[in-house]
Scaffold this motif. Structure first.
Motif, PDB file in Angstrom:
ATOM      1  N   SER A 183      26.403  19.643 -48.203  1.00  0.00           N
ATOM      2  CA  SER A 183      24.964  19.410 -48.302  1.00  0.00           C
ATOM      3  C   SER A 183      24.263  20.449 -49.176  1.00  0.00           C
ATOM      4  O   SER A 183      23.045  20.581 -49.118  1.00  0.00           O
ATOM      5  CB  SER A 183      24.345  19.401 -46.905  1.00  0.00           C
ATOM      6  N   LEU A 227      21.791  18.535 -52.240  1.00  0.00           N
ATOM      7  CA  LEU A 227      20.955  17.373 -51.912  1.00  0.00           C
ATOM      8  C   LEU A 227      19.894  17.212 -52.991  1.00  0.00           C
ATOM      9  O   LEU A 227      19.470  18.178 -53.617  1.00  0.00           O
ATOM     10  CB  LEU A 227      20.291  17.586 -50.551  1.00  0.00           C
ATOM     11  N   VAL A 228      19.473  15.962 -53.199  1.00  0.00           N
ATOM     12  CA  VAL A 228      18.456  15.688 -54.216  1.00  0.00           C
ATOM     13  C   VAL A 228      17.212  15.144 -53.518  1.00  0.00           C
ATOM     14  O   VAL A 228      17.276  14.124 -52.827  1.00  0.00           O
ATOM     15  CB  VAL A 228      18.957  14.664 -55.252  1.00  0.00           C
ATOM     16  N   ALA A 235      13.166  14.106 -54.120  1.00  0.00           N
ATOM     17  CA  ALA A 235      12.096  13.850 -55.085  1.00  0.00           C
ATOM     18  C   ALA A 235      10.874  13.372 -54.329  1.00  0.00           C
ATOM     19  O   ALA A 235      10.989  12.680 -53.321  1.00  0.00           O
ATOM     20  CB  ALA A 235      12.530  12.792 -56.092  1.00  0.00           C
ATOM     21  N   PRO A 285      24.901  14.253 -44.248  1.00  0.00           N
ATOM     22  CA  PRO A 285      23.588  14.197 -44.915  1.00  0.00           C
ATOM     23  C   PRO A 285      23.683  13.899 -46.414  1.00  0.00           C
ATOM     24  O   PRO A 285      22.835  13.225 -46.965  1.00  0.00           O
ATOM     25  CB  PRO A 285      23.021  15.599 -44.696  1.00  0.00           C
ATOM     26  N   TYR A 286      24.748  14.382 -47.040  1.00  0.00           N
ATOM     27  CA  TYR A 286      24.861  14.214 -48.495  1.00  0.00           C
ATOM     28  C   TYR A 286      25.288  12.804 -48.895  1.00  0.00           C
ATOM     29  O   TYR A 286      25.249  12.455 -50.073  1.00  0.00           O
ATOM     30  CB  TYR A 286      25.818  15.255 -49.090  1.00  0.00           C
ATOM     31  N   LEU A 302      20.915   8.466 -48.449  1.00  0.00           N
ATOM     32  CA  LEU A 302      19.700   8.588 -49.260  1.00  0.00           C
ATOM     33  C   LEU A 302      18.563   7.907 -48.508  1.00  0.00           C
ATOM     34  O   LEU A 302      18.638   6.712 -48.208  1.00  0.00           O
ATOM     35  CB  LEU A 302      19.887   7.927 -50.633  1.00  0.00           C
ATOM     36  N   ASN A 305      17.326  17.037 -43.241  1.00  0.00           N
ATOM     37  CA  ASN A 305      18.025  17.645 -44.364  1.00  0.00           C
ATOM     38  C   ASN A 305      18.958  16.590 -44.973  1.00  0.00           C
ATOM     39  O   ASN A 305      20.091  16.441 -44.545  1.00  0.00           O
ATOM     40  CB  ASN A 305      18.819  18.852 -43.847  1.00  0.00           C
ATOM     41  N   SER A 306      18.437  15.852 -45.958  1.00  0.00           N
ATOM     42  CA  SER A 306      19.240  14.778 -46.564  1.00  0.00           C
ATOM     43  C   SER A 306      18.689  14.499 -47.961  1.00  0.00           C
ATOM     44  O   SER A 306      17.750  15.165 -48.400  1.00  0.00           O
ATOM     45  CB  SER A 306      19.171  13.531 -45.681  1.00  0.00           C
ATOM     46  N   ASN A 307      19.286  13.551 -48.675  1.00  0.00           N
ATOM     47  CA  ASN A 307      18.713  13.135 -49.958  1.00  0.00           C
ATOM     48  C   ASN A 307      17.466  12.301 -49.692  1.00  0.00           C
ATOM     49  O   ASN A 307      17.422  11.530 -48.726  1.00  0.00           O
ATOM     50  CB  ASN A 307      19.710  12.282 -50.747  1.00  0.00           C
ATOM     51  N   LEU A 308      16.472  12.436 -50.568  1.00  0.00           N
ATOM     52  CA  LEU A 308      15.222  11.729 -50.315  1.00  0.00           C
ATOM     53  C   LEU A 308      14.497  11.385 -51.612  1.00  0.00           C
ATOM     54  O   LEU A 308      14.367  12.218 -52.506  1.00  0.00           O
ATOM     55  CB  LEU A 308      14.302  12.614 -49.459  1.00  0.00           C
ATOM     56  N   PHE A 309      14.019  10.157 -51.668  1.00  0.00           N
ATOM     57  CA  PHE A 309      13.028   9.793 -52.687  1.00  0.00           C
ATOM     58  C   PHE A 309      11.802   9.302 -51.948  1.00  0.00           C
ATOM     59  O   PHE A 309      11.820   8.236 -51.338  1.00  0.00           O
ATOM     60  CB  PHE A 309      13.554   8.701 -53.631  1.00  0.00           C
TER      61      PHE A 309
END
Lengths: 568, 283
Positions: free
Chosen positions: A417, A420-421, A423, B38-39, B42, B58-62
């Motif tokens: 982790s 992580l991306v 936006a 988490p990785y 999305l 705690n993860s990917n987020l748009f």
């Protein structure tokens, strides 16, 4: 008797198959090595309504449409009524004797329906045109067979027989029509219109995701792409609306796929909130806007250049963008590739602004040098090591290195982790989470706007054509380029000191690239397909230079050389 | 093995007693129970109090625009089918501003999960009626009460043959967590509509109001029977069913692009030789 330049118009009601006939003729001419400029004009109806397909043909390079009319294929009486007054002295009208009662020395009444099966009378007419122009029967037959083998299998023989009947009938008809000058272009050129060139450019650029909602005159970009998607392995989807289309593109791009949408003014109006989203989240996306006359639904199938200010100012808030305005079909291809490269490098929305005339205008193009091509590789282009990843890392250039969700900076599947991306459409910290910290706000605004310096360094400068230090200078952007060049050429032949300055990119503008040229000319004339001179105003705003003379056109038709000459 | 700490523990901007707290907790438990790191996840969210939820993970987020999270999710999922894509937003975002996308997502049946925090009111903008507000619901902006009939997302989804339709309640967090797990595991578009109280702006549909009416569907209920599901989905009022209302195995949208199984599109750049073949069509 030979002519340097012939204009053939095929005209009738929508649904009469005139586009099929025209396209076969077009392709035959390109294969035979001629330059062409096609102008398609249609009413917004599937059947009925008046349509025309004008095909300017020359062995010399032609870059603009013309009003001249040398040969009309009239599929209905209405076409004769409309075009007879415009016919040139040596011109003719071909018409089925059963369709028209007009008796005129320049009207060739043909037994179209009796020469061959009535169902294939368009092919008979095509044979007559090919014969009049002096094209080889074999070459037009080959193109015709290819077309029908693909689109209507089993009908090729009947169509070819009909073509031959028409071709031979003209050979025996006592008429003197100027033949085309022998062509000089090598083989291997492509028959492409602006929209097809944009579609091919996007594929060549490395596009992997395209979403759309149908809207004239942009739809044929989607149609072209749909035909190649499976082979080229990119995703194409018709969205529920333009808002969805552009948000899909943003989502795809965020996850790593170079993405594009294409629409026209009204559809683009729906997309504008997401233009701002792409600016804020720093997500690259290419947006093609094929203009048509507005406001609102306007003239849905006609042309105009009236959305420059709209596209330039679309989206709330301040963020960088670039706008490319190809002037011909070849530029549609190259500038679409450039648009992808710039979007991907600066992580921001980039536009390709065209119009109905160019979108539908077939030309003889290329062949392109694909040896120079290097399609985007998002992994190589974007992935750099960062740990933990900061989506909005503050940098001197304003460009933050991108990685994609679920993948590491090395572009392999993530296994921790640390990268992580995140936006956010809210103002955000470097790590991508929303913030109300006003000092962070200032640094993020400045970071985003720093990208403008980079965008400026990539600008495709205006193209200057003509003798240096001209007395009269025409300024064009987008599709009016060809007509401006030809008008200047004609004036130059009359002894004028004249040149053209054609903008292939209208934003950002670099005044140092062109202000001295404007200042050196005695008369500067902007030529624009709109009522208010949007580009002339933009130049004044950005440089202080006031272009006092603007030639406008906003009747829905493309600017022609004659239109300019009549107003200069 | 993933543990819950990896999803982090953040201070939130939500009111004490807000249903969002227990939805977030049920979600974290579901992510851990399904073994998702988490990785590999999305989150896509819109705008609203609910749409903030992924910021507390705690993860990917748009985090995109109001109403537009489903289209963004569609693009992202098609771009990388290895990602588990979860859309999280409220009733205003999904059923109001994004209503057309909700309908299209059901039709498309992409393999994403939509979790809707449904409190029948707008929280972020301080208390206006939402598409799911009851008729007669009085707010400062609807002083005469809501005239329009409420939108029943579960009933609409079943009627449209959505491939997974569930309803949970923030007051039954363990049950909700199992629903979210099933939704994530389901291959196809999955909707989890989550009823939750808004302690600040909805004084009608309170915790007690929901708690009194919500019941967990009988164990012998067959969620693959569409006729039964339509009846169950239309239940609302004195009794509100919770659970998996309906599921089917419709074909999944991304399967129509066979090349997507080769991995993320970012890793499949265009081959120049194929581009030149393409040009032959135009000669």
């Amino acid at each position: 008797m030979e002519n340097l330049d012939l204009n053939v118009v095929i005209s009738g009601e929508a649904g009469q198959g005139l586009v099929t006939l025209s396209q076969i003729l077009t392709k035959t001419l390109v294969r035979a090595g001629y330059y062409i400029v096609v102008t398609q004009s249609y009413q917004s109806r599937i059947r009925g309504g008046h349509n025309s397909y004008a095909l300017r043909i020359s062995h010399r390079e032609v870059v603009a449409p013309t009003e001249a009319l040398d040969l009309l294929v009239a599929l209905d009486q209405n076409s004769i009524n409309l075009y007879l007054p415009e016919l040139s002295d040596h011109g003719f009208i071909l018409v089925d004797e059963k369709v028209s009662s007009t008796v005129h020395s320049q009207v060739i009444r043909t037994p179209l329906a009796d020469l061959a099966d009535d169902k294939f009378s368009n092919s008979t007419a095509l044979g007559m045109v090919a014969s009049l122009l002096g094209l080889h029967k074999d070459s037009v037959t080959r193109t015709l067979r290819e077309f029908f083998d693909k689109h209507a299998p089993g009908t090729s023989d009947h169509n070819a027989e009909s073509l031959a009947a028409g071709y031979d009938w003209i050979l025996n008809y006592p008429v003197k029509f100027p033949k085309l000058h022998p062509s000089t272009l090598p083989e291997g050129r492509l028959t492409l219109n602006g929209n097809e060139a944009i579609a091919l450019g996007s594929i060549a650029a490395g596009m992997k995701f395209f979403a759309f909602y149908p809207m004239t005159p942009a739809t044929s970009i989607a149609t072209t792409l749909a035909g190649h998607a499976a082979q080229m392995e990119f995703v194409i989807e018709q969205a529920e609306d333009e808002i969805s289309a552009v948000n899909m593109a943003v989502g795809a791009s965020f996850a790593g796929a170079p993405a594009m949408v294409a629409t026209s003014g009204g559809g683009f109006a729906l997309m504008t909130e997401t233009v701002s989203l792409a600016g804020m989240t720093e997500t690259p996306v290419v947006i093609v806007v094929a203009q048509r006359p507005g406001p609102s639904t306007g003239l849905p199938t006609r042309t105009e250049q009236s959305d420059l200010e709209f596209v330039l100012h679309s989206g709330h808030g301040e963020f960088p963008r670039a706008i490319f305005t190809p002037g011909d079909v070849e530029q549609c291809f190259h500038l679409t590739i450039k648009a992808f490269q710039v979007a991907q490098k600066y992580n921001t929305p980039v536009f390709v602004l065209t119009d109905q005339f160019l979108a539908d205008s077939y030309r003889s193009v290329g062949p392109f040098d694909l040896g120079q091509l290097s399609p985007l590789n998002p992994c190589l282009d974007s992935c750099v090591s960062a740990n933990p990843h900061l989506t909005y890392l503050l940098t001197e250039s304003g460009i933050s290195p991108r990685i994609f969700p679920g993948m590491t900076s090395q572009c392999v599947r993530a296994s921790s982790s640390s990268e992580l991306v995140i936006a956010d459409s809210d103002e955000h910290t470097q790590d991508g989470h929303l913030t109300e910290d006003l000092s962070v706000r200032i640094s993020m605004v400045e970071k985003r706007l720093r990208k403008i310096d980079g965008l400026k360094s990539e600008v495709v400068g205006p193209e200057f054509i003509g003798a240096a230090a001209p007395e009269t200078l025409f300024v064009s952007w987008g599709s009016s380029r060809g007509s401006v060049i030809e008008a200047a050429d004609i004036l130059s032949g009359r002894g004028w000191s004249v040149a053209t300055l054609n903008f292939l990119q209208v934003w950002p503008l670099i005044p140092e690239n062109f202000v001295s040229i404007l200042e050196a000319a005695k008369y500067v004339v902007a030529v624009e397909g709109n009522a208010t001179g949007q580009f002339a105003r933009l130049i004044r705003r950005e440089t202080g230079f006031h272009i006092k003379k603007v030639i406008h056109r906003f009747d829905g038709l493309p600017i022609t050389p004659k239109y300019i000459l009549d107003r200069i | 093995m993933v543990n819950i700490a990896e999803y982090g523990d953040y201070e939130t901007a939500w009111c004490p007693g807000c249903g969002n707290h227990s939805i977030l907790s049920a979600l974290k438990n579901a992510l851990v129970a399904t073994g998702l790191e988490p990785y590999n996840v999305l989150f896509i969210s819109g705008i609203g109090q609910a749409a903030k939820a992924p910021h507390y993970l705690n993860s990917n987020l748009f985090n995109g625009l109001h109403g537009r999270s489903l289209p963004v999710a569609t693009g992202a999922k098609l771009s990388n089918t290895e990602l588990t894509v979860i859309v999280e937003s409220g009733d205003g975002c999904n059923y109001g501003e994004g209503g057309n996308h909700f309908l299209a997502a059901i039709r498309r049946n992409l393999n994403v999960t939509l979790i809707v925090h449904d409190n029948q009111v707008y929280g972020l903008t301080k208390g206006q009626a939402s598409p799911t507000s009851e008729q007669g619901f009085v707010t400062k902006n609807q002083p005469e009460g809501v005239f329009s009939q409420p939108f029943n997302p579960v009933e609409i989804a079943v009627a449209m043959n959505a491939s997974f339709v569930a309803r949970g309640f923030s007051g039954k967090a363990d049950h909700l967590s199992t629903l979210i797990q099933s939704a994530i595991r389901h291959r196809g578009f999955s909707l989890v509509d989550v009823l939750q109280p808004c302690v600040s702006f909805n004084k009608v549909n309170t915790f007690g109001w929901y708690n009194q009416r919500c019941y967990i569907i009988e164990e012998d209920y067959d969620s693959t029977n569409r006729d039964m599901a339509l009846r169950k989905a239309s239940e609302w009022g004195d009794r509100i069913p919770l659970g998996i209302i309906y599921q089917n195995r419709r074909s999944v949208f991304e399967d129509r692009f066979p090349f997507l199984s080769n991995g993320p599109l970012a890793r499949s750049p265009v081959q120049v030789d194929r581009v030149s073949q393409l040009f032959d069509c135009y000669r």
